[in-house]
Design an enzyme around this catalytic site. Structure first.
Site, short mmCIF file in Angstrom:
data_model
loop_
_atom_site.label_atom_id
_atom_site.label_comp_id
_atom_site.label_asym_id
_atom_site.label_seq_id
_atom_site.Cartn_x
_atom_site.Cartn_y
_atom_site.Cartn_z
N LYS A 48 2.05 0.67 28.82
CA LYS A 48 2.53 2.12 29.21
C LYS A 48 4.21 2.06 28.65
CE LYS A 48 3.50 4.22 33.66
NZ LYS A 48 4.56 4.53 33.80
N LYS A 64 5.61 13.08 31.56
CA LYS A 64 5.23 13.80 32.50
C LYS A 64 6.37 15.34 32.24
CE LYS A 64 5.25 10.81 35.85
NZ LYS A 64 5.71 9.33 36.10
N ASP A 115 4.88 8.52 28.68
CA ASP A 115 4.12 8.68 30.65
C ASP A 115 6.09 9.55 31.02
OD1 ASP A 115 4.04 9.36 33.11
OD2 ASP A 115 4.76 6.74 33.33
N THR A 137 6.53 25.33 24.91
CA THR A 137 8.34 24.66 24.87
C THR A 137 7.31 23.12 24.62
OG1 THR A 137 9.67 25.82 25.53
CG2 THR A 137 10.46 23.18 25.62
N ARG A 150 5.35 -4.08 37.90
CA ARG A 150 5.91 -5.32 38.00
C ARG A 150 4.81 -6.83 38.96
NH1 ARG A 150 9.53 -2.40 42.76
NH2 ARG A 150 7.37 -1.03 41.93
N THR A 189 3.08 10.60 43.89
CA THR A 189 3.02 9.77 44.54
C THR A 189 4.14 9.73 45.92
OG1 THR A 189 3.05 7.92 44.13
CG2 THR A 189 0.44 8.28 44.27
N ASP A 243 7.46 22.45 31.29
CA ASP A 243 8.01 22.97 31.09
C ASP A 243 7.31 24.61 30.77
OD1 ASP A 243 10.20 25.17 29.58
OD2 ASP A 243 11.65 22.92 29.19
N ILE A 244 7.79 25.79 29.66
CA ILE A 244 7.11 26.51 29.89
C ILE A 244 6.03 26.82 28.45
CG2 ILE A 244 9.13 28.62 30.23
CD1 ILE A 244 9.20 28.63 27.61
#
Ligand code: C5P
Length: 232
Positions: free
Chosen positions: A32, A61, A59, A68, A211, A119, A64-65
């Site tokens: 990722k 995320k 990733d 776009t 991690r 989260t 927007d409109i």
């Protein structure tokens, strides 16, 4: 669909990322790439990791409109990633536009999943700051249903939410779940965590592990342990 372990490469430079990936001489883990690494290094980091033979979950995320997001998704699609994501809060229209932008001329496209509620958002904050008066679980299920209606493949959620998403949207609807820790490992800043084994029992399709693998004394051994516990 096969279950897999995705390593969150939360590094701030290409050098640190490659130093980490160079340790994997026998396997090519699914990785990722998040905002930190992508904003630091740009699209070249995606191309370079792809060239090394890894599958990539980008990733970023998007939110927007619709127009776009559609155009941005079309750029990400040309990077040939395997999975990418957006915020379901952008509405069904935005998600439909994203699917259109992501779809290549031959009709194929990367897996597209939606973030429901982060989260880090508590029910209290969602209700008091965002004025969403439903429960957080109802919101997550509704956003997942919207993602499904828009033609997306699944959602990112806590492993503890994967069961209710599957109940509402069906078993083939993909759940990608961070917040995974070994039973004998450090929890760090994650609050609602489960082990790889438990995530499998609940029905996660992909676990995202950062991690516990990247900071392990022996990252390859930690990755193999994750795969063994999650995939079997
Ligand atoms: O190091 P750790 O295993 O906690 O890393 C989890 C990864 O999953 C991080 O890249 C984090 O940003 C991401 N993530 C998360 N919770 C979400 C969405 C993404 O932990 N709800």
């Amino acid at each position: 669909m096969g279950k897999d372990v995705i390593i969150a490469c939360d590094f701030s430079s290409a050098k640190d990322t490659f130093d980490f990936l160079d340790q994997f001489t026998e396997e090519k883990p699914f990785v990722k790439i998040g905002m930190e690494l992508y904003y630091a290094e740009g699209p070249s980091i995606v191309k370079e990791i792809k060239k090394r033979g890894h599958k990539i979950f980008l990733d970023l995320k998007l939110h927007d409109i619709p127009n776009t997001v559609k155009k941005a998704m079309s750029v990400l699609s040309s990077l040939d990633v395997d999975m990418t994501n957006l915020h379901a809060a952008g509405t069904v229209d935005m998600m439909k536009a994203a699917v259109e932008g992501l779809t290549k001329e031959d009709g194929t496209r990367p897996i597209l999943i939606a973030v429901t509620q982060l989260t880090s958002t508590s029910e209290e904050r969602m209700q008091n700051e965002l004025l969403i008066n439903a429960s957080i679980n109802d919101t997550i299920v509704k956003y997942a249903e919207n993602a499904k209606a828009a033609g997306l493949d699944g959602v990112v959620c806590s492993p503890l939410e994967a069961g209710m998403v599957k109940d509402a949207c069906g078993k083939p609807f993909i759940t990608v779940t961070p917040g995974v820790r070994f039973a004998d490992g450090e929890v760090g800043d994650q609050v609602r965590v489960t082990t790889p084994e438990k995530a499998r029992e609940i029905g996660s399709d992909y676990i995202v592990v950062g991690r516990p693998v990247t900071q392990a004394e022996d990252p390859v051994a930690a990755y193999r342990r994750c795969v063994k516990e999650f995939v079997g």
